[in-house]
Design an enzyme around this catalytic site. Structure first.
Site, mmCIF file in Angstrom:
data_model
loop_
_atom_site.group_PDB
_atom_site.id
_atom_site.type_symbol
_atom_site.label_atom_id
_atom_site.label_comp_id
_atom_site.label_asym_id
_atom_site.label_seq_id
_atom_site.Cartn_x
_atom_site.Cartn_y
_atom_site.Cartn_z
ATOM 1 C CG HIS A 1 -1.747 -1.221 1.469
ATOM 2 N ND1 HIS A 1 -3.095 -1.391 0.716
ATOM 3 C CD2 HIS A 1 -1.500 -2.177 2.385
ATOM 4 C CE1 HIS A 1 -3.509 -2.354 1.162
ATOM 5 N NE2 HIS A 1 -2.672 -2.982 2.003
HETATM 6 O O1 RIB Z 1 -4.951 0.028 4.813
HETATM 7 C C1 RIB Z 1 -3.347 0.049 4.457
HETATM 8 C C2 RIB Z 1 -2.965 0.817 5.528
HETATM 9 O O2 RIB Z 1 -3.069 0.355 7.177
HETATM 10 C C3 RIB Z 1 -1.256 0.800 5.380
HETATM 11 O O3 RIB Z 1 -0.872 2.103 5.567
HETATM 12 C C4 RIB Z 1 -0.911 -0.129 6.399
HETATM 13 O O4 RIB Z 1 0.600 0.280 6.785
HETATM 14 C C5 RIB Z 1 -1.869 0.215 7.429
HETATM 15 O O5 RIB Z 1 -1.227 1.050 8.129
#
Ligand code: RIB
Ligand code: CA
Length: 304
Positions: free
Chosen positions: A236
């Site tokens: 992500h």
């Molecule tokens: O939903 C994904 C996010 O939540 C990313 O930033 C992961 O590191 C968690 O923090």
């Protein structure tokens, strides 16, 4: 070409580690600020320090920030990332210490001294919101805020993505601030998946960084399979970095985005208006050249 000046706010977190490495490799990483999110602040801060040391970038200062949200209860994602925030690897004690413990004030200071800075926020938005509350003009003076968060579906709840859900009030402050916002939500980041081949390519680098990130992601991928039954180890956070350093690999739409604060089932949801295309201000990334992005992420480790 002068690298884009970046300040990375994060809650390491396996994918946050990849964002730190990408920001250091492809941006002008001025500083890292940390926030509680995936794990408690002491862990996310320690993980940021250790990551920078592994990348031979311990000259990049780390400022710790908020230990919890503006309102509501403190949430975490330790069921995914472990109590230390980096389950699957031994996190050595960092040899450096944070340069400060007031990330919001530090963010204001950086914005004043580097007006063309992009703030890249890949954890709950508490530090960014506190900075904007103290210095409302911040939103107009910086180049923009690139956020990993939100989307048209959730992961923390059916409607809400973790970063927004963990501090919806902070997200609301940021989205209403008037700052230029680029958004990589789950619709985007679920297209950037670390499969077994990708993970092996990191381990083949046969360096401390390759071994650390390979082992870390191997564990993260296995945990995601356990939790979701799907091989969905999405990277992500580096997406929000690369959307600033390499926008040519992304396709953006322009939408109004509101954060739901009150819905019984929808608190923390980003309501993205797709009714009339390109009439909003938020630059929402919908498409990405996943192979190119994965190649850049790999390269930030194998050619570190
Ligand atoms: O939903 C994904 C996010 O939540 C990313 O930033 C992961 O590191 C968690 O923090
Ligand atoms: Ca994160």
């Amino acid at each position: 070409v002068t690298p884009v000046p970046l300040l990375l706010d994060c809650d390491p977190g396996h994918d946050d580690v990849m964002a730190i490495l990408a920001a250091h490799r492809y941006g002008g990483l001025l500083a890292v600020t940390t926030v509680a999110g995936n794990a408690a602040l002491e862990h996310t801060t320690r993980n940021a320090l250790v990551t920078l040391e592994l990348a031979n970038a311990s000259s990049v200062p780390v400022h710790a920030g908020a230990a919890g949200p503006l309102a509501g209860e403190t949430r975490d994602a330790t069921h995914v990332h472990g109590d230390t925030g980096l389950s699957g690897v031994e996190v050595p004690a960092p040899s450096s210490a944070p340069a400060g413990d007031d990330a919001a004030s530090f963010i204001i200071e950086v914005a004043r001294s580097t007006p063309d800075v992009w703030i890249v926020a890949v954890g709950p938005l508490t530090n960014i919101a506190l900075a904007l509350q103290r210095e409302p003009a911040l939103g107009q003076s910086i180049a923009g805020i690139s956020i990993m968060g939100g989307g048209t579906f959730g992961n923390a709840t059916p409607a809400a993505e973790f970063n927004i859900w963990a501090d919806p009030e902070a997200a609301d402050v940021v989205f209403r601030s008037g700052a230029r916002i680029r958004l990589c939500g789950l619709d985007l980041t679920h297209q950037v998946l670390a499969d077994a081949g990708f993970i092996s390519s990191l381990e083949r680098a046969d360096t401390p960084l390759g071994r650390f990130t390979g082992a870390m992601l191997r564990h993260y991928a296995a945990r995601i399979v356990e939790l979701t039954g799907e091989d969905l180890a999405a990277l992500h956070d580096p997406c929000a970095v690369l959307a600033v350093t390499h926008p040519e690999y992304f396709e953006f739409g322009y939408h109004s985005v509101h954060v739901e604060l009150d819905g019984k089932h929808t608190r923390g949801m980003t309501v993205i208006d797709q009714r009339v295309p390109d009439t909003g201000l938020v630059e929402v990334a919908w498409g990405v050249d996943s192979d190119a992005i994965l190649g850049l992420i790999r390269q930030s480790i194998t050619s570190a």
